[in-house]
Motif scaffolding. Structure first.
Motif, mmCIF file in Angstrom:
data_model
loop_
_atom_site.group_PDB
_atom_site.id
_atom_site.type_symbol
_atom_site.label_atom_id
_atom_site.label_comp_id
_atom_site.label_asym_id
_atom_site.label_seq_id
_atom_site.Cartn_x
_atom_site.Cartn_y
_atom_site.Cartn_z
ATOM 1 N N VAL A 256 0.811 -1.217 0.000
ATOM 2 C CA VAL A 256 0.000 0.000 0.000
ATOM 3 C C VAL A 256 0.850 1.276 0.000
ATOM 4 O O VAL A 256 0.477 2.270 -0.596
ATOM 5 C CB VAL A 256 -1.034 -0.003 1.153
ATOM 6 C CG1 VAL A 256 -0.382 0.200 2.498
ATOM 7 C CG2 VAL A 256 -2.119 1.029 0.913
ATOM 8 N N GLY A 257 2.014 1.240 0.620
ATOM 9 C CA GLY A 257 2.867 2.426 0.639
ATOM 10 C C GLY A 257 3.826 2.519 -0.536
ATOM 11 O O GLY A 257 4.548 3.498 -0.668
ATOM 12 N N TYR A 258 3.792 1.529 -1.415
ATOM 13 C CA TYR A 258 4.717 1.495 -2.544
ATOM 14 C C TYR A 258 4.136 2.239 -3.732
ATOM 15 O O TYR A 258 3.031 1.963 -4.179
ATOM 16 C CB TYR A 258 5.006 0.045 -2.936
ATOM 17 C CG TYR A 258 5.859 -0.104 -4.171
ATOM 18 C CD1 TYR A 258 7.168 0.354 -4.191
ATOM 19 C CD2 TYR A 258 5.361 -0.705 -5.319
ATOM 20 C CE1 TYR A 258 7.965 0.217 -5.316
ATOM 21 C CE2 TYR A 258 6.150 -0.856 -6.452
ATOM 22 C CZ TYR A 258 7.441 -0.390 -6.447
ATOM 23 O OH TYR A 258 8.215 -0.526 -7.570
ATOM 24 N N ASP A 259 4.882 3.206 -4.237
ATOM 25 C CA ASP A 259 4.488 3.944 -5.432
ATOM 26 C C ASP A 259 5.550 3.705 -6.503
ATOM 27 O O ASP A 259 6.654 4.244 -6.418
ATOM 28 C CB ASP A 259 4.370 5.433 -5.124
ATOM 29 C CG ASP A 259 3.943 6.251 -6.331
ATOM 30 O OD1 ASP A 259 3.764 5.678 -7.434
ATOM 31 O OD2 ASP A 259 3.779 7.471 -6.177
ATOM 32 N N PRO A 260 5.224 2.868 -7.508
ATOM 33 C CA PRO A 260 6.236 2.519 -8.506
ATOM 34 C C PRO A 260 6.730 3.711 -9.325
ATOM 35 O O PRO A 260 7.781 3.618 -9.961
ATOM 36 C CB PRO A 260 5.526 1.494 -9.390
ATOM 37 C CG PRO A 260 4.076 1.712 -9.172
ATOM 38 C CD PRO A 260 3.939 2.250 -7.779
ATOM 39 N N LYS A 261 6.021 4.832 -9.289
ATOM 40 C CA LYS A 261 6.449 6.003 -10.061
ATOM 41 C C LYS A 261 7.490 6.832 -9.312
ATOM 42 O O LYS A 261 8.210 7.603 -9.926
ATOM 43 C CB LYS A 261 5.239 6.862 -10.397
ATOM 44 C CG LYS A 261 4.279 6.170 -11.347
ATOM 45 C CD LYS A 261 3.080 7.026 -11.647
ATOM 46 C CE LYS A 261 2.207 6.281 -12.636
ATOM 47 N NZ LYS A 261 0.813 6.469 -12.440
ATOM 48 N N THR A 262 7.545 6.691 -7.983
ATOM 49 C CA THR A 262 8.429 7.558 -7.207
ATOM 50 C C THR A 262 9.473 6.809 -6.391
ATOM 51 O O THR A 262 10.336 7.445 -5.791
ATOM 52 C CB THR A 262 7.613 8.447 -6.254
ATOM 53 O OG1 THR A 262 6.904 7.607 -5.331
ATOM 54 C CG2 THR A 262 6.646 9.330 -7.018
ATOM 55 N N MET A 263 9.397 5.482 -6.328
ATOM 56 C CA MET A 263 10.379 4.720 -5.550
ATOM 57 C C MET A 263 10.590 3.365 -6.216
ATOM 58 O O MET A 263 9.805 2.968 -7.059
ATOM 59 C CB MET A 263 9.902 4.542 -4.107
ATOM 60 C CG MET A 263 8.682 3.630 -3.978
ATOM 61 S SD MET A 263 8.150 3.293 -2.294
ATOM 62 C CE MET A 263 7.472 4.841 -1.790
ATOM 63 N N TYR A 264 11.616 2.677 -5.784
ATOM 64 C CA TYR A 264 11.823 1.333 -6.292
ATOM 65 C C TYR A 264 12.195 0.419 -5.138
ATOM 66 O O TYR A 264 13.105 0.705 -4.371
ATOM 67 C CB TYR A 264 12.925 1.278 -7.348
ATOM 68 C CG TYR A 264 13.104 -0.127 -7.884
ATOM 69 C CD1 TYR A 264 12.200 -0.643 -8.796
ATOM 70 C CD2 TYR A 264 14.122 -0.944 -7.426
ATOM 71 C CE1 TYR A 264 12.316 -1.943 -9.267
ATOM 72 C CE2 TYR A 264 14.248 -2.246 -7.890
ATOM 73 C CZ TYR A 264 13.348 -2.737 -8.808
ATOM 74 O OH TYR A 264 13.458 -4.033 -9.261
ATOM 75 N N ARG A 265 11.443 -0.663 -5.025
ATOM 76 C CA ARG A 265 11.779 -1.755 -4.111
ATOM 77 C C ARG A 265 11.613 -3.034 -4.899
ATOM 78 O O ARG A 265 10.536 -3.295 -5.444
ATOM 79 C CB ARG A 265 10.843 -1.775 -2.898
ATOM 80 C CG ARG A 265 11.328 -0.908 -1.771
ATOM 81 C CD ARG A 265 10.645 -1.172 -0.476
ATOM 82 N NE ARG A 265 10.659 -2.568 -0.053
ATOM 83 C CZ ARG A 265 10.149 -2.954 1.099
ATOM 84 N NH1 ARG A 265 9.624 -2.089 1.930
ATOM 85 N NH2 ARG A 265 10.164 -4.234 1.413
ATOM 86 N N GLU A 266 12.655 -3.815 -4.958
ATOM 87 C CA GLU A 266 12.645 -5.013 -5.797
ATOM 88 C C GLU A 266 11.520 -5.974 -5.429
ATOM 89 O O GLU A 266 10.851 -6.525 -6.304
ATOM 90 C CB GLU A 266 13.993 -5.723 -5.702
ATOM 91 C CG GLU A 266 14.116 -6.891 -6.656
ATOM 92 C CD GLU A 266 15.509 -7.486 -6.658
ATOM 93 O OE1 GLU A 266 15.632 -8.610 -7.139
ATOM 94 O OE2 GLU A 266 16.457 -6.835 -6.190
ATOM 95 N N ASP A 267 11.272 -6.156 -4.141
ATOM 96 C CA ASP A 267 10.232 -7.100 -3.727
ATOM 97 C C ASP A 267 8.836 -6.626 -4.139
ATOM 98 O O ASP A 267 8.046 -7.389 -4.684
ATOM 99 C CB ASP A 267 10.300 -7.376 -2.223
ATOM 100 C CG ASP A 267 10.305 -6.117 -1.364
ATOM 101 O OD1 ASP A 267 10.512 -4.993 -1.888
ATOM 102 O OD2 ASP A 267 10.113 -6.243 -0.129
ATOM 103 N N PHE A 268 8.545 -5.357 -3.908
ATOM 104 C CA PHE A 268 7.230 -4.839 -4.285
ATOM 105 C C PHE A 268 7.071 -4.761 -5.793
ATOM 106 O O PHE A 268 6.010 -5.047 -6.340
ATOM 107 C CB PHE A 268 6.976 -3.468 -3.657
ATOM 108 C CG PHE A 268 6.824 -3.496 -2.163
ATOM 109 C CD1 PHE A 268 6.414 -4.643 -1.495
ATOM 110 C CD2 PHE A 268 7.094 -2.369 -1.412
ATOM 111 C CE1 PHE A 268 6.268 -4.665 -0.119
ATOM 112 C CE2 PHE A 268 6.947 -2.381 -0.032
ATOM 113 C CZ PHE A 268 6.536 -3.527 0.621
ATOM 114 N N ALA A 269 8.138 -4.378 -6.495
ATOM 115 C CA ALA A 269 8.094 -4.323 -7.960
ATOM 116 C C ALA A 269 7.832 -5.713 -8.527
ATOM 117 O O ALA A 269 7.051 -5.876 -9.477
ATOM 118 C CB ALA A 269 9.395 -3.746 -8.505
ATOM 119 N N MET A 270 8.460 -6.747 -7.947
ATOM 120 C CA MET A 270 8.252 -8.114 -8.413
ATOM 121 C C MET A 270 6.788 -8.511 -8.265
ATOM 122 O O MET A 270 6.191 -9.073 -9.184
ATOM 123 C CB MET A 270 9.148 -9.078 -7.625
ATOM 124 C CG MET A 270 9.022 -10.540 -8.027
ATOM 125 S SD MET A 270 7.714 -11.463 -7.165
ATOM 126 C CE MET A 270 8.121 -11.220 -5.467
#
Length: 175
Positions: A38-52
């Motif tokens: 819910v806190g992950y915004d693919p446009k402004t941050m990158y986290r490999e686990d959430f992106a996957m």
């Protein structure tokens, strides 16, 4: 090694075989768990686990669309253990907008999304134990049919009617 290949989130052969098995079993819909995203915004941050997780969701939609009678897809979002701050700071709204814009308003994926009571179903994880104590949804988004989920409702006093055993607000994802 499984016969259909590794159970990797982006293994389209494994996704296809699972879609076939689920279709053969008559499953109506599956749930893709974004409850920690819910806190992950693919446009402004990158986290490999959430992106996957989010990138694999597109693969599931794309592959399921090619399998006859494949189950529809529903996304379960947070706020989960992050808590109600996600309502006031806009995180929940941003994640719901992403889900709506990328899967429901997008004609490439819309037919694969699961609808319940006339609207796309959005499961909202309220943590286990649930942080909702007054049986009133703390957040609503009128574009969706929302259902709040928690685990083991029967072990959380106050979440269900002790005479009918019906929950006032929650669906269980573990029972």
């Amino acid at each position: 090694m499984p016969l259909i290949g590794p159970y990797a989130s982006d293994n389209r052969n494994a996704i296809r075989q699972h879609a076939i098995w689920l279709a053969d079993a008559g499953v109506d819909f599956i749930v893709v768990d974004w409850s920690n995203n819910v806190g992950y915004d693919p446009k402004t941050m990158y986290r490999e686990d959430f992106a996957m997780i989010e990138n694999a969701t597109y693969a599931v939609f794309e592959v399921f669309a090619t399998v006859e009678n494949a189950p529809k897809i529903c996304i379960m979002t947070g706020p989960g253990h992050i808590g109600t701050g996600t309502f006031t700071d806009g995180q929940m709204a941003r994640k719901n907008n992403q889900i709506y814009n990328e899967f429901i308003a997008n004609s490439a994926y819309n037919d694969m999304y699961f609808y319940y009571e006339g609207k796309p179903l959005l499961l909202c994880y309220a943590a286990t134990p649930s942080f909702i104590k007054n049986n009133t949804a703390p957040y609503t988004d009128g574009r969706f049919t929302e259902r709040w989920v928690t685990g083991f409702i029967g072990q959380q006093s106050g979440l269900y009617n002790t005479k009918t055993y019906l929950s006032y607000l929650h669906w269980s994802w573990e029972e």
